[in-house]
Every structure is written in structure tokens, then in C-alpha cells.
Scaffold this motif. Structure first.
Motif, mmCIF file in Angstrom:
data_model
loop_
_atom_site.group_PDB
_atom_site.id
_atom_site.type_symbol
_atom_site.label_atom_id
_atom_site.label_comp_id
_atom_site.label_asym_id
_atom_site.label_seq_id
_atom_site.Cartn_x
_atom_site.Cartn_y
_atom_site.Cartn_z
ATOM 1 N N LEU A 63 0.832 -1.204 0.000
ATOM 2 C CA LEU A 63 0.000 0.000 0.000
ATOM 3 C C LEU A 63 0.865 1.252 0.000
ATOM 4 C CD1 LEU A 63 -2.575 -1.119 2.745
ATOM 5 C CD2 LEU A 63 -2.829 -1.297 0.259
ATOM 6 N N ASP A 64 0.460 2.250 -0.793
ATOM 7 C CA ASP A 64 1.157 3.541 -0.849
ATOM 8 C C ASP A 64 0.562 4.457 0.220
ATOM 9 O OD1 ASP A 64 2.120 6.074 -1.394
ATOM 10 O OD2 ASP A 64 1.979 5.869 -3.571
ATOM 11 N N THR B 259 -6.405 4.117 -4.134
ATOM 12 C CA THR B 259 -5.663 2.858 -4.025
ATOM 13 C C THR B 259 -6.363 1.756 -4.820
ATOM 14 O OG1 THR B 259 -4.765 3.429 -1.855
ATOM 15 C CG2 THR B 259 -4.832 1.093 -2.420
ATOM 16 N N VAL B 260 -7.684 1.728 -4.727
ATOM 17 C CA VAL B 260 -8.455 0.725 -5.481
ATOM 18 C C VAL B 260 -8.604 1.151 -6.937
ATOM 19 C CG1 VAL B 260 -10.663 -0.488 -5.646
ATOM 20 C CG2 VAL B 260 -9.692 0.043 -3.401
ATOM 21 N N TRP B 261 -8.931 2.408 -7.155
ATOM 22 C CA TRP B 261 -9.241 2.890 -8.511
ATOM 23 C C TRP B 261 -8.018 2.834 -9.432
ATOM 24 C CZ3 TRP B 261 -12.638 7.896 -9.124
ATOM 25 C CH2 TRP B 261 -13.480 7.743 -10.230
ATOM 26 N N ASP B 262 -6.836 3.113 -8.888
ATOM 27 C CA ASP B 262 -5.632 3.070 -9.713
ATOM 28 C C ASP B 262 -5.382 1.682 -10.301
ATOM 29 O OD1 ASP B 262 -5.222 5.698 -9.201
ATOM 30 O OD2 ASP B 262 -3.497 5.436 -7.874
ATOM 31 N N ARG B 263 -5.853 0.650 -9.608
ATOM 32 C CA ARG B 263 -5.636 -0.720 -10.080
ATOM 33 C C ARG B 263 -6.802 -1.240 -10.912
ATOM 34 N NH1 ARG B 263 -2.215 -3.615 -5.230
ATOM 35 N NH2 ARG B 263 -1.385 -1.717 -4.314
ATOM 36 N N MET C 149 -13.395 0.352 -13.607
ATOM 37 C CA MET C 149 -14.510 0.135 -12.677
ATOM 38 C C MET C 149 -15.176 1.476 -12.346
ATOM 39 S SD MET C 149 -14.429 -1.701 -8.905
ATOM 40 C CE MET C 149 -13.869 -3.243 -9.621
ATOM 41 N N PRO C 150 -16.489 1.572 -12.480
ATOM 42 C CA PRO C 150 -17.189 2.823 -12.139
ATOM 43 C C PRO C 150 -16.965 3.191 -10.668
ATOM 44 C CG PRO C 150 -18.638 1.333 -13.349
ATOM 45 C CD PRO C 150 -17.409 0.555 -13.014
ATOM 46 N N GLU C 151 -16.922 4.490 -10.422
ATOM 47 C CA GLU C 151 -16.663 4.944 -9.051
ATOM 48 C C GLU C 151 -17.708 4.429 -8.075
ATOM 49 O OE1 GLU C 151 -16.254 9.072 -6.417
ATOM 50 O OE2 GLU C 151 -16.238 9.178 -8.613
ATOM 51 N N ALA C 152 -18.963 4.344 -8.508
ATOM 52 C CA ALA C 152 -20.023 3.849 -7.626
ATOM 53 C C ALA C 152 -19.745 2.412 -7.184
ATOM 54 C CB ALA C 152 -21.376 3.923 -8.331
ATOM 55 N N ASP C 153 -19.212 1.606 -8.125
ATOM 56 C CA ASP C 153 -18.893 0.212 -7.785
ATOM 57 C C ASP C 153 -17.726 0.143 -6.805
ATOM 58 O OD1 ASP C 153 -20.896 -0.504 -9.472
ATOM 59 O OD2 ASP C 153 -19.609 -1.266 -11.078
ATOM 60 N N VAL C 154 -16.723 1.012 -7.004
ATOM 61 C CA VAL C 154 -15.575 1.050 -6.095
ATOM 62 C C VAL C 154 -16.050 1.409 -4.687
ATOM 63 C CG1 VAL C 154 -13.388 2.161 -5.550
ATOM 64 C CG2 VAL C 154 -13.942 1.633 -7.922
ATOM 65 N N ARG C 155 -16.906 2.429 -4.595
ATOM 66 C CA ARG C 155 -17.413 2.849 -3.292
ATOM 67 C C ARG C 155 -18.240 1.736 -2.635
ATOM 68 N NH1 ARG C 155 -17.247 8.274 -1.964
ATOM 69 N NH2 ARG C 155 -16.309 9.612 -3.561
ATOM 70 N N LEU D 214 -7.148 -6.771 1.771
ATOM 71 C CA LEU D 214 -8.072 -7.842 1.416
ATOM 72 C C LEU D 214 -9.029 -7.411 0.306
ATOM 73 C CD1 LEU D 214 -8.920 -9.209 4.990
ATOM 74 C CD2 LEU D 214 -7.568 -10.367 3.220
ATOM 75 N N THR D 215 -9.415 -6.127 0.309
ATOM 76 C CA THR D 215 -10.252 -5.598 -0.763
ATOM 77 C C THR D 215 -9.553 -5.751 -2.110
ATOM 78 O OG1 THR D 215 -11.132 -3.924 0.757
ATOM 79 C CG2 THR D 215 -11.513 -3.564 -1.574
ATOM 80 N N LEU D 216 -8.295 -5.319 -2.161
ATOM 81 C CA LEU D 216 -7.526 -5.415 -3.408
ATOM 82 C C LEU D 216 -7.372 -6.861 -3.854
ATOM 83 C CD1 LEU D 216 -4.727 -2.819 -2.532
ATOM 84 C CD2 LEU D 216 -6.646 -2.469 -4.091
ATOM 85 N N LEU D 217 -7.118 -7.746 -2.884
ATOM 86 C CA LEU D 217 -6.909 -9.162 -3.204
ATOM 87 C C LEU D 217 -8.187 -9.790 -3.756
ATOM 88 C CD1 LEU D 217 -4.551 -11.150 -3.003
ATOM 89 C CD2 LEU D 217 -5.407 -11.843 -0.765
#
Length: 638
Positions: A398-399, A407-411, A415-421, A451-454
Motif C-alpha cells: 500500500l502507498d 488505491t483501489v481505482w488506480d488498479r 470500474m465505475p466509481e459507484a462500484d468502487v465505493r 483484502l479488498t484489493l486481493l
């Protein structure tokens, strides 16, 4: 005997009430597990018990002569002392008596007829022995060894130790002091499996009461006989260990939910009846009567529920049948091999746990498999169609300068922002949290973000290094369930014995630069280890004992004893079966009573039934164990 009590305790900070109306009692020799989500007030309660913090309302009282021992209070170590000298400080009064006894013995040698000296010597010697004067040094050595301080370290200055070593040493000193009320806040953190097993055995025989805050379910299962649960600012007590508490809590919530729903149906019927019949002259009295009854009705509240982390791991594609093949593998560093000549095959769908003492090379093995470290010798064969996801216990992927959202969106740019949220919300990140930088997050939040990223990578091989660190019990339980449902392969390093037991079907034990494989979970590994120890002891016994003369045929008396023992075992099996049937009937009867709405809505009525149920379940476990032992002995009888 009750040694301490909390009465109607409340604690608030800045107008926010953390908990209220908290009452409890602590018996001598109690074994209490204090559980609840992070921030519920567990550590705050311990501080009230040690007088570090005064409650906003209520009081905590403790009997005269009862001293609380709390690890946070006992970590003042003298950096100039050696390890062993620091532990000797605990027994300063004994050592002073020892010197007095020596001085008296010298005086008696010069004046053997002096009755006053002889009497003084006898009294002091007796007290010295009763207080452990002849065993305290052995006790120090035992506890130091148990906490992985071998004799070669005992003359090291405390100032040269690491922070983790000082924490462990402070724990050793606290245990040697033997306070009548021992308060432990996460005592199993950063202890390896061998130390945990030793600590559990020590605490089971501890001559005092213990209150332990812990996220270690295995520890609570094997130590606690009572659970104090903090939930929504309230404290509820449950008899039994952690697994029993989970069953009781689930049953309580289910019966309360069922009673609530049933009452709601009746309330709705009554309200409809009142609405239809209140204006009719012929039915007005009946409607008014029913309204009065409804107004007086004690409403059952639905069970409160805490938002839980939602974790889901799914592999995007299946891997080959053979996932990893390690052959004669040596891992470590150019100047030092950690594990030598290791061979292991991991197949699709397996759950493999790597265990062993701290610093033995477990993380080094994992980093070698994911190619962060080079192989020293041997080989690793990677299976077909393999997608590897890695969880780093140090959370270094993690940066710290990026926000949670970025952190999630960069990877996952598409993915739409609503889905990330939405995904972050499922991992308990609030709208305020997602705008924080990673550097502002707690350890638990960083773990959940990793765990979210994984979970978004959809890999078919998950390699996880200490994934339960920083997670509370409820988050760990959710992670366990997610990994149990995972349709890929799992390789993980852990010190969490409950987590290992729930997931692993293969154990790799790393010790003395070697790795040994056990095909089972943690309980299976412990049983095999016990069998090996027993077999080794038997070999020693056989080697040292005279060779027995073989007897081809039993004589009459031996045959008679043989038949008598066989009949005894048969009766034991039959009696255990009768007892089990009777106890199962009692269990069903109690569960039916607890499910009755009048009982389910009244905790005062429900609590004694829960205690009776726990007692029956304990007896049932004992009878099942007795049956298994008798049956096994009968089957092996010759």
C-alpha cells in the motif's frame, strides 16, 4: 468466592457513552474471556479495574489484599539488569530470607544450644519452603524457556533486547509475580505456536483469577470458562468457552428474532382489529379493551446486529491440477540458509498452512515462492494457468500517500466509481474513510484494504502471510468463511491456531531448517505430535526395561482377568450409549423451552435455561468422549 465486582459502570468520553449499566462479578480462580468488536470498551474496562481510569458512573470494588496484575503496568524493566537478574527481583523478599537463613545457620553452628536461634531458624525455614524458596529459580527458568528465552540469553542486558523481546520479558515477569487477579490485554499477540501452547498450559494451572481480552478464538476455547461480551455498550455474561458462547449467542438472537416476528404479527392483527371495530357501537368496548392491552404490552426488541465485513474470493479461471511442486528446495539468504532440502506438492483446492517458531523462515519461503527472493538450491515448478495473489503481513504493497479510493481505482481504472465505493463499503469503509490517505488508517483498516484489493484480482492461488493480524474476531470469522468457500488453492502462514484448524487440510511444520508435512488440520497435527512423543517415550521405556518373556498362551487366571476386563469395557460402552440418549433428550427439551416466545423475550428466564443447556452439553461431550475411549479400548482388546 467473589473477589471483585463492577456495579452499574458507565464510561463516556466527550459526551459519547462508550458503555453503560455494566455490572459483573469475578470469582477467585475465574477464567474469563472479554470479547467484542474493536472500540467497544474492553481495554477501557481493564483500565478501570486497575484504577488507571475512573468510571463516569458506578464503581469497581476489589477485596482487600487482592492485587491486579496488568501487563501495561508491569513493563518497567531495568535496562542495566541482565534477563535473569531482572526476574530475580520478583523474589527479592525470598532472597532476603535466604540470606537470613544462611546467617542463622552460621550462628547456630557457633551456639548449638541457643533455643531462640533454633526456633527462629525453624520458623523461617518452614515459611521459606512454603513460599517456594527452594523452587523459585527453577520456576524462573521454566517460564523463561516457555517464552523462548533459552539459557544462552539469560545474561544478556535488557537494554540490548528488541521491543518485542522486552514485551515478552515483561509478560514473564508479570506471570512470576502471580497477582491474584491477572488482567491480560491481547496476551497471544506476536507469540509463536510453541509459546502459545506453553502459555495455555501455564494459565490453566494458574492459582488466581484471569480476565483476558483476546481475538484468539483457540486461546479462548482452551482457557475461558466464562465469556464477557461487549456489544452495543452493554456487557452480557455467558458460561462456557468461546465456541459455547457463539452457540448461545446465536440461539439467543434466533429466539429473540422469532419472538419479535411473532409478536409483530399479533400486534398487526390487533391494530387492524382496533381500526375496524373502534367506530362500531357493537364492538367498541372490545376494540377499546384490546387497545388497552396493546398499550400495556411489553414490546420485544429485534436483536441488534453489527455491520460485518463482506469478503468474497473467487478464481476467474481454474488452475492446473498440480499447483506447486517444491523439490529439494533451500531458501534463505546468501550468507544463511533458513530451510534446507524441502519437498512439497500442493494440488488444486488444497489449503496448506505453514507453521513454526518466529524467525524460522516461513515468510522467507513465501517470498521465495512469489519470486521476491532467489532460490538458493533445488527447484519450484509452477502449475498451468496459475494466477497468484499475495497478502503481505507487513502491508507494504500500500502507498501511504494515496487515498483509499485511489488505491483501489488506480488498479481498476475501468470500474465505475459507484462500484468502487460499494465494494469499499462492503469492507466497512465509510464515506469519510475513503478520502483518508493510507497513512492515516489503523492497522485493521489497512488489512481490510489489502483484502479488498486481493478480492478484486480473482486469482486461483492465494498466498497469505499472517492474514489475521490486525483483524478483530468478527472480521477473522468472515475471512475464514470466505476462504472456506474460495474455489481456488490456499497457501498461508499463520500463528492463529483456530484459523489454521478451520481452514488447513495440510500442515507444513518448519523447525531446525527442515520442513515436515502432516496431512490434516491443526488438531490432527497435535494428535500426531502427541503420538510421536508417546512412541518415543515407549521406545525409551522398552530399551531400558528387561526383555519380556513371550507367553504363547494365557494361563487360567490371566484368561479370567482378560474376560472380566472385556466385560467391563462392554458395559462401559453400553452405559455411555444410554447416558448419551438421555442427555440428547434433555438437550432437545431445553432448546424447545428456550424457543418459546415468553422465554425468548425475557433474558432473565432465558439465562438459567442457557446455563442448564451448557451443563447438559458439557456432560454430553464427556459421555461421547467416554464412549469413544471405551469403544476404542474394546476394539483393540485382545
Amino acid at each position: 468466592m467473589i473477589i471483585a465486582q463492577g456495579h452499574d459502570l458507565q464510561q463516556s468520553f466527550g459526551g459519547h457513552i462508550l458503555f453503560d449499566h455494566v455490572s459483573f462479578s469475578i470469582q477467585d480462580k475465574a477464567r474469563i474471556g472479554l470479547v467484542g468488536p474493536n472500540g467497544a470498551g474492553k481495554t477501557t474496562l481493564l483500565k478501570i479495574m486497575t484504577r488507571q481510569l475512573a468510571p463516569t458512573k458506578g464503581e469497581f470494588t476489589i477485596n482487600n489484599g487482592i492485587r491486579c496484575g496488568y501487563i501495561a503496568q508491569e513493563n518497567a524493566l531495568n535496562n542495566d539488569h541482565t534477563i535473569f537478574d531482572e526476574m530475580l527481583e520478583v523474589f527479592a523478599s525470598l532472597r532476603q530470607d535466604e540470606q537470613t537463613i544462611t546467617r542463622l545457620s552460621l550462628q547456630i553452628a557457633d551456639h548449638p544450644e541457643d533455643q531462640t536461634l533454633l526456633k527462629q531458624y525453624d520458623n523461617l525455614s518452614f515459611q521459606f519452603e512454603q513460599r517456594g524458596g527452594f523452587t523459585y529459580q527453577a520456576e524462573i527458568k521454566s517460564v523463561l524457556n516457555g517464552f523462548n528465552f533459552p539459557e544462552s540469553t539469560w545474561q544478556k542486558k535488557i537494554g540490548t533486547l528488541s521491543g518485542g523481546e522486552k514485551t515478552r520479558l515483561a509478560f514473564v515477569k508479570l506471570l512470576l509475580q502471580k497477582p491474584p487477579l491477572l488482567l491480560l490485554d491481547e496476551p497471544t499477540n506476536y507469540l509463536d505456536l510453541d509459546t502459545l501452547d506453553w502459555l495455555e498450559a501455564f494459565l490453566k494451572n494458574y492459582d488466581g483469577a484471569i480476565v483476558a481480552v483476546s481475538h484468539d478464538q483457540y486461546f479462548l476455547d482452551h482457557l475461558a470458562t466464562e465469556i464477557f461480551e461487549f456489544r452495543f455498550g452493554q456487557l452480557t455474561t455467558f458460561k462456557g468457552n468461546y465456541s459455547s458462547y457463539l452457540q448461545q449467542r446465536a440461539l439467543r438472537d434466533q429466539t429473540q428474532e422469532a419472538a419479535y416476528e411473532k409478536q409483530q404479527v399479533q400486534i398487526k392483527r390487533d391494530e387492524e382489529f382496533i381500526q375496524k371495530n373502534l367506530v362500531r357501537s357493537s364492538t367498541t368496548k372490545r376494540a377499546q379493551s384490546r387497545r388497552k392491552r396493546l398499550d400495556k404490552l411489553e414490546r420485544i426488541q429485534p436483536p441488534k446486529s453489527k455491520r460485518k465485513v463482506r469478503i468474497n474470493f473467487t478464481a476467474e479461471r481454474p488452475s492446473g491440477k498440480e499447483v506447486l511442486i517444491l523439490k529439494d528446495l533451500t531458501v534463505g539468504y546468501p550468507d544463511r540458509a533458513m530451510i534446507k532440502d524441502m519437498s512439497l506438492q500442493i494440488n488444486q483446492g488444497e489449503r496448506v498452512a505453514v507453521i513454526g517458531p518466529n524467525g524460522i523462515g516461513k515468510s522467507t519461503l513465501v517470498k521465495t515462492i512469489i519470486k521476491q527472493l532467489p532460490i538458493l538450491s533445488g527447484s519450484i515448478k509452477y502449475g498451468a494457468s496459475l494466477d497468484i495473489g499475495y497478502y503481505d503481513q507487513e502491508l507494504q504493497a500500500l502507498d501511504p500517500g494515496k487515498t483509499v479510493l485511489d488505491t483501489v481505482w488506480d488498479r481498476h481504472r475501468m470500474m465505475p466509481e459507484a462500484d468502487v465505493r460499494s465494494i469499499l463499503a462492503s469492507f466497512l469503509f465509510t464515506a469519510k474513510d475513503i478520502d483518508k490517505t493510507v497513512g492515516q488508517l489503523s492497522g485493521g483498516q489497512k488489512a481490510r484494504l489489502t483484502l479488498t484489493l486481493l478480492s478484486l484480482q480473482h486469482d486461483n492461488l492465494l498466498i497469505m502471510d499472517e492474514p489475521t493480524n490486525h483483524l478483530d474476531i468478527e472480521a477473522k470469522e468472515v475471512l475464514e468463511q470466505a476462504l472456506q468457500k474460495f474455489n481456488g488453492t490456499l497457501l498461508f502462514v499463520s500463528h492463529d491456531r483456530y484459523f489454521i484448524n478451520q481452514l488447513a487440510n495440510k500442515i507444513v511444520v518448519v523447525r531446525n531448517q527442515a520442513a515436515k508435512v502432516y496431512n490434516g488440520n491443526y488438531s490432527y497435527y497435535l494428535n500426531e505430535k502427541a503420538k510421536q512423543a508417546a512412541a518415543a517415550a515407549q521406545v525409551d521405556k522398552t530399551t531400558s526395561a528387561p526383555v519380556a518373556v513371550k507367553q504363547g498362551k494365557l494361563d487360567y487366571q490371566s484368561q479370567k482377568q482378560h474376560d472380566t476386563e472385556k466385560r467391563r469395557l462392554t458395559r462401559a460402552v453400553e452405559q455411555a450409549e444410554k447416558n448419551i440418549s438421555k442427555l440428547e433428550a434433555q438437550q432437545t427439551d431445553l432448546q424447545n423451552k428456550m424457543a418459546h416466545p415468553a422465554v425468548a423475550s425475557d433474558f432473565a428466564k432465558l439465562q438459567p435455561l442457557q446455563e442448564d443447556l451448557q451443563a447438559v452439553q458439557t456432560k454430553l461431550d464427556e459421555q461421547n468422549q467416554a464412549w469413544e475411549q471405551a469403544m476404542e479400548a474394546l476394539e483393540n482388546f485382545e
